[in-house]
Design a protein around this motif. Structure first.
Motif, PDB file in Angstrom:
ATOM      1  N   LYS A 166       0.837  -1.200   0.000  1.00  0.00           N
ATOM      2  CA  LYS A 166       0.000   0.000   0.000  1.00  0.00           C
ATOM      3  C   LYS A 166       0.868   1.246   0.000  1.00  0.00           C
ATOM      4  N   ARG A 167       1.892   1.262   0.846  1.00  0.00           N
ATOM      5  CA  ARG A 167       2.776   2.425   0.908  1.00  0.00           C
ATOM      6  C   ARG A 167       3.462   2.652  -0.429  1.00  0.00           C
ATOM      7  N   ILE A 168       3.906   1.593  -1.041  1.00  0.00           N
ATOM      8  CA  ILE A 168       4.594   1.719  -2.331  1.00  0.00           C
ATOM      9  C   ILE A 168       3.629   2.234  -3.387  1.00  0.00           C
ATOM     10  N   PHE A 169       2.430   1.713  -3.388  1.00  0.00           N
ATOM     11  CA  PHE A 169       1.442   2.107  -4.386  1.00  0.00           C
ATOM     12  C   PHE A 169       1.138   3.595  -4.283  1.00  0.00           C
ATOM     13  N   PHE A 170       1.004   4.075  -3.046  1.00  0.00           N
ATOM     14  CA  PHE A 170       0.627   5.467  -2.860  1.00  0.00           C
ATOM     15  C   PHE A 170       1.837   6.404  -2.817  1.00  0.00           C
ATOM     16  N   ASP A 171       2.933   5.967  -2.268  1.00  0.00           N
ATOM     17  CA  ASP A 171       4.099   6.834  -2.134  1.00  0.00           C
ATOM     18  C   ASP A 171       5.002   6.810  -3.368  1.00  0.00           C
ATOM     19  N   GLY A 172       5.044   5.685  -4.070  1.00  0.00           N
ATOM     20  CA  GLY A 172       5.895   5.568  -5.242  1.00  0.00           C
ATOM     21  C   GLY A 172       7.369   5.686  -4.918  1.00  0.00           C
ATOM     22  N   THR A 173       7.796   5.119  -3.790  1.00  0.00           N
ATOM     23  CA  THR A 173       9.175   5.287  -3.357  1.00  0.00           C
ATOM     24  C   THR A 173      10.066   4.110  -3.719  1.00  0.00           C
ATOM     25  N   PHE A 174       9.568   3.228  -4.510  1.00  0.00           N
ATOM     26  CA  PHE A 174      10.308   2.009  -4.814  1.00  0.00           C
ATOM     27  C   PHE A 174      10.568   1.986  -6.311  1.00  0.00           C
ATOM     28  N   ASN A 175      11.769   1.607  -6.720  1.00  0.00           N
ATOM     29  CA  ASN A 175      12.015   1.545  -8.154  1.00  0.00           C
ATOM     30  C   ASN A 175      12.505   0.160  -8.554  1.00  0.00           C
ATOM     31  N   GLU A 176      12.492  -0.061  -9.824  1.00  0.00           N
ATOM     32  CA  GLU A 176      12.813  -1.382 -10.368  1.00  0.00           C
ATOM     33  C   GLU A 176      14.224  -1.834 -10.019  1.00  0.00           C
ATOM     34  N   GLY A 177      15.189  -0.940 -10.037  1.00  0.00           N
ATOM     35  CA  GLY A 177      16.572  -1.303  -9.725  1.00  0.00           C
ATOM     36  C   GLY A 177      16.734  -1.769  -8.292  1.00  0.00           C
ATOM     37  N   LYS A 178      16.099  -1.073  -7.367  1.00  0.00           N
ATOM     38  CA  LYS A 178      16.169  -1.463  -5.962  1.00  0.00           C
ATOM     39  C   LYS A 178      15.489  -2.802  -5.753  1.00  0.00           C
ATOM     40  N   GLN A 179      14.358  -2.988  -6.406  1.00  0.00           N
ATOM     41  CA  GLN A 179      13.630  -4.247  -6.274  1.00  0.00           C
ATOM     42  C   GLN A 179      14.480  -5.400  -6.801  1.00  0.00           C
ATOM     43  N   ALA A 180      15.062  -5.223  -7.973  1.00  0.00           N
ATOM     44  CA  ALA A 180      15.872  -6.282  -8.572  1.00  0.00           C
ATOM     45  C   ALA A 180      17.072  -6.625  -7.694  1.00  0.00           C
ATOM     46  N   GLU A 181      17.717  -5.615  -7.139  1.00  0.00           N
ATOM     47  CA  GLU A 181      18.883  -5.858  -6.288  1.00  0.00           C
ATOM     48  C   GLU A 181      18.495  -6.589  -5.012  1.00  0.00           C
ATOM     49  N   MET A 182      17.407  -6.151  -4.373  1.00  0.00           N
ATOM     50  CA  MET A 182      16.969  -6.834  -3.148  1.00  0.00           C
ATOM     51  C   MET A 182      16.586  -8.279  -3.438  1.00  0.00           C
ATOM     52  N   LEU A 183      15.874  -8.508  -4.539  1.00  0.00           N
ATOM     53  CA  LEU A 183      15.484  -9.870  -4.891  1.00  0.00           C
ATOM     54  C   LEU A 183      16.702 -10.737  -5.161  1.00  0.00           C
ATOM     55  N   LYS A 184      17.704 -10.173  -5.839  1.00  0.00           N
ATOM     56  CA  LYS A 184      18.934 -10.913  -6.118  1.00  0.00           C
ATOM     57  C   LYS A 184      19.616 -11.320  -4.813  1.00  0.00           C
ATOM     58  N   GLN A 185      19.729 -10.371  -3.875  1.00  0.00           N
ATOM     59  CA  GLN A 185      20.376 -10.657  -2.598  1.00  0.00           C
ATOM     60  C   GLN A 185      19.588 -11.696  -1.800  1.00  0.00           C
ATOM     61  N   LEU A 186      18.272 -11.571  -1.804  1.00  0.00           N
ATOM     62  CA  LEU A 186      17.447 -12.531  -1.068  1.00  0.00           C
ATOM     63  C   LEU A 186      17.558 -13.933  -1.660  1.00  0.00           C
ATOM     64  N   LYS A 187      17.590 -14.031  -2.980  1.00  0.00           N
ATOM     65  CA  LYS A 187      17.708 -15.340  -3.620  1.00  0.00           C
ATOM     66  C   LYS A 187      19.060 -15.978  -3.325  1.00  0.00           C
ATOM     67  N   GLU A 188      20.123 -15.165  -3.340  1.00  0.00           N
ATOM     68  CA  GLU A 188      21.456 -15.688  -3.000  1.00  0.00           C
ATOM     69  C   GLU A 188      21.483 -16.174  -1.555  1.00  0.00           C
ATOM     70  N   GLN A 189      20.897 -15.384  -0.674  1.00  0.00           N
ATOM     71  CA  GLN A 189      20.854 -15.757   0.734  1.00  0.00           C
ATOM     72  C   GLN A 189      20.042 -17.040   0.918  1.00  0.00           C
ATOM     73  N   GLN A 190      18.959 -17.161   0.198  1.00  0.00           N
ATOM     74  CA  GLN A 190      18.123 -18.365   0.296  1.00  0.00           C
ATOM     75  C   GLN A 190      18.895 -19.601  -0.168  1.00  0.00           C
ATOM     76  N   ARG A 191      19.643 -19.476  -1.258  1.00  0.00           N
ATOM     77  CA  ARG A 191      20.446 -20.616  -1.738  1.00  0.00           C
ATOM     78  C   ARG A 191      21.476 -21.035  -0.686  1.00  0.00           C
ATOM     79  N   GLU A 192      22.126 -20.053  -0.083  1.00  0.00           N
ATOM     80  CA  GLU A 192      23.113 -20.360   0.960  1.00  0.00           C
ATOM     81  C   GLU A 192      22.464 -21.091   2.130  1.00  0.00           C
TER      82      GLU A 192
END
Length: 110
Positions: free
Chosen positions: A17-43
């Protein structure tokens, strides 16, 4: 585990909801966080199979919550609840990472 799941589910809705209304999130940040989370999950999965999870893995997970909290994807209270669930063993690190990934993936891209 149920409490942690409910808390993160609520966090996902609030964060989306905050992202939808505030628009404070961008594609690059999302991709980087997802990449880090996936690496952490594999470990974590590798260590779980080898029964070698330690406190440092919990610490890494806790540190990885900093960015989603900073971007208002997860409230500080929900992040604390999730950390407590992982630290107490009520929730596995793997499940906690999956929940954070779901929150990040559900964030509206701007």
């Amino acid at each position: 585990m149920v409490v942690g799941g409910a808390a993160l589910g609520a966090a996902a809705l609030v964060g989306a909801k905050r992202i939808f209304f505030d628009g404070t999130f961008n594609e690059g940040k999302q991709a980087e966080m997802l990449k880090q989370l996936k690496e952490q999950q594999r470990e974590i999965e590798t260590k779980e199979r080898a029964s070698k999870l330690g406190d440092s893995d919990k610490t890494k997970f806790i540190v990885s919550l900093k960015e989603p909290v900073r971007l208002n994807l997860i409230s500080p209270k929900d992040a604390q609840d999730l950390m407590r669930a992982v630290e107490s063993g009520q929730m596995s690190i793997k499940e906690a990472i999956k929940m954070v990934q779901a929150v990040v993936e559900s964030a509206k891209l701007q």
